[in-house]
Design an enzyme around this catalytic site. Structure first.
Site, PDB file in Angstrom:
ATOM      1  N   ALA A 179       0.994  -1.241  -0.179  1.00 12.57           N
ATOM      2  CA  ALA A 179      -0.055   0.121   0.024  1.00 12.57           C
ATOM      3  C   ALA A 179       0.803   1.393  -0.034  1.00 12.57           C
ATOM      4  O   ALA A 179       0.400   2.341  -0.684  1.00 12.57           O
ATOM      5  CB  ALA A 179      -0.949  -0.059   1.353  1.00 12.57           C
ATOM      6  N   GLU A 243     -17.998   8.664   0.532  1.00 11.01           N
ATOM      7  CA  GLU A 243     -18.133   8.247  -0.850  1.00 11.01           C
ATOM      8  C   GLU A 243     -19.281   7.061  -1.219  1.00 11.01           C
ATOM      9  O   GLU A 243     -20.079   7.057  -2.031  1.00 11.01           O
ATOM     10  CB  GLU A 243     -17.014   7.626  -1.551  1.00 11.01           C
ATOM     11  CG  GLU A 243     -16.062   8.910  -2.020  1.00 11.01           C
ATOM     12  CD  GLU A 243     -14.336   8.503  -1.964  1.00 11.01           C
ATOM     13  OE1 GLU A 243     -13.609   9.319  -1.970  1.00 11.01           O
ATOM     14  OE2 GLU A 243     -14.186   6.936  -2.541  1.00 11.01           O
ATOM     15  N   GLN A 280     -55.743  -6.658  -3.470  1.00  9.23           N
ATOM     16  CA  GLN A 280     -54.870  -6.406  -2.162  1.00  9.23           C
ATOM     17  C   GLN A 280     -53.486  -6.932  -2.371  1.00  9.23           C
ATOM     18  O   GLN A 280     -52.681  -6.280  -1.712  1.00  9.23           O
ATOM     19  CB  GLN A 280     -55.839  -7.764  -1.289  1.00  9.23           C
ATOM     20  CG  GLN A 280     -55.152  -7.775  -0.051  1.00  9.23           C
ATOM     21  CD  GLN A 280     -55.720  -8.869   0.965  1.00  9.23           C
ATOM     22  OE1 GLN A 280     -55.556 -10.006   0.527  1.00  9.23           O
ATOM     23  NE2 GLN A 280     -56.268  -8.551   2.322  1.00  9.23           N
TER      24      GLN A 280
END
Ligand SMILES: Cc1cc2nc3c(=O)[nH]c(=O)nc-3n(C[C@H](O)[C@H](O)[C@H](O)COP(=O)(O)OP(=O)(O)OC[C@H]3O[C@@H](n4cnc5c(N)ncnc54)[C@H](O)[C@@H]3O)c2cc1C
Length: 378
Positions: A179, A243, A280
């Site tokens: 990373a 986000e 219904q």
């Protein structure tokens, strides 16, 4: 329905302006844009002219310095109108904030005012043909060469990609560093070696341009790096809750609009001498849908409150993203069924919403990844 309590009178007035903007400047053109696979530049310029782009960006960089509730109204009204073409949200609420939060003074001055005026369109390119969910598997390389970097690689499924003028590109500057080897670059569309591939044909979001992007020895000055070397992953992680909540906001507003349409439709269509709503089964289905939409609305508004306090955590945002987008798909399907054959016709909102909603469970992190994130808190 339970009254919403998050907006002020000013926000409600603003909502009227945004609703008119979508009615007058977006929806009359939307079916043509669906055929074109993209919206017009004029739409972006008009949004810019009306001050509807990059609203949270401070005035000194061309925005309105507005609170997030204005952005949320913009998203809700876009969803209500069914205007899935313009990538305003990504441009204003994801790309522009990256530049504001991590950009240098020069970068902010260069890009933000033009983005706010709608003169240039922003995109963010993370996904590659070989990797999407696993962002650490990005292969696009940026290699230092004197005062420049040279970028090679390809991206796919990029929203606003075909029309983009500036793209935040996720690269590896040090492939061995995991990373910490990820860096972001601002890449202008007119750089040599930057090619847009196909505007991809999709199941839905027909008026939204989604493209492949290719980088073949694209030279950018080191000053185009965004957020610092090796800081890319860190930058990408900061705004994830917001986000993802954006997807939940769009999903909930879409469900409300589709429910309204369906109530209207079933009141006007008849079979066996009755309006459809008198059966219904129809009333029970609509009662279930209304209940679920109400639950979604209350949960999402609560998440918005948490966001405004700066306290919305990643797991709760993931719940909102996964649960509302799943629900959106289910509810639109129920509503489509109540439309009978007309529900399958593109001219009906419910048909378009059915196609458009499917991707909500995929982008912004798939719903499976959302469950991974939630399960980490168990
Ligand atoms: C219309 C559209 C617009 C997009 N816009 C953008 C954009 O603007 N910018 C951008 O960068 N990307 C964009 N994307 C890409 C999007 O974010 C990715 O498609 C998404 O993250 C998933 O990645 P993938 O397609 O590679 O799927 P994969 O990662 O290959 O996943 C395939 C399947 O495996 C599952 N999976 C993967 N990993 C795990 C795991 N650890 N546990 C359980 N299941 C897992 C996934 O949930 C999925 O069901 C967009 C996509 C679309 C369709």
């Amino acid at each position: 329905m339970i009254e919403r309590s998050i907006f002020s009178e000013e926000h409600n007035i603003f909502r009227g302006t945004v609703r008119r903007f979508y009615e007058e400047h977006i929806m009359p053109h939307h079916s043509q844009w669906e055929k074109d696979g993209q919206v017009s530049r004029e739409a972006w310029l008009e949004a810019g002219k009306q001050g509807l782009l990059c609203m949270p960006i401070p005035e000194e960089y061309g925005g309105a310095g507005a609170d997030k509730l204005y952005s949320i109204i913009m998203m809700e009204e876009q969803a209500r109108a069914g205007a899935t073409g313009p990538g305003f949200g990504l441009h204003s609420e994801i790309v522009a904030p990256y530049i504001l939060n991590y950009g240098t003074e020069e970068q902010k001055k260069e890009f933000l005012p033009r983005m706010a005026r709608g003169e240039i369109i922003g995109a963010i390119a993370m996904t590659e043909p070989g990797t999407g969910s696993d962002l650490q598997g990005v292969k696009t390389r940026a290699v230092k060469d004197g005062d420049d970097y040279i970028i090679n690689g390809s991206k796919t499924f990029i929203t606003n990609g075909f029309m983009s003028d500036v793209v935040i590109v996720v690269t590896k500057t040090d492939p061995e560093a995991g990373a910490k080897g990820t860096s972001l670059f601002l890449v202008e569309a007119d750089r040599d070696g930057f090619d847009k591939g196909r505007n991809l044909e999709k199941l839905g979001l027909k008026a939204q341009d989604t493209a492949e992007l290719f980088f073949d020895d694209v030279r950018v000055p080191a000053t185009n790096m965004l957020g610092g070397e090796g800081k890319g992953f860190f930058c990408l992680m900061q705004e994830l809750a917001w986000e993802r909540l954006q997807i939940a906001i769009g999903a909930t507003a879409t469900m409300e609009a589709v429910l309204d349409d369906t109530i209207e439709y079933t009141k006007n269509r008849s079979a066996f001498g009755k309006n459809i709503i008198e059966f219904q089964n129809s009333r029970f289905k609509l009662a279930e849908v209304k209940t679920e939409v109400q639950i979604a609305r209350v949960f999402v508004d609560k998440c918005i409150e948490e966001l405004l306090k700066g306290e919305l955590d990643v797991a709760t945002a993931a719940m909102a993203k996964y649960w509302t987008s799943d629900l959106e798909n289910k509810i639109i399907d129920e509503c489509l069924q109540l439309h009978g054959g007309y529900g399958y016709m593109w001219e009906y909102r419910v048909a378009r919403a059915y196609a458009d909603a499917r991707v909500q469970r995929i982008y912004g992190g798939t719903n499976e990844i959302m469950k991974e994130l939630i399960s980490r808190t168990l």
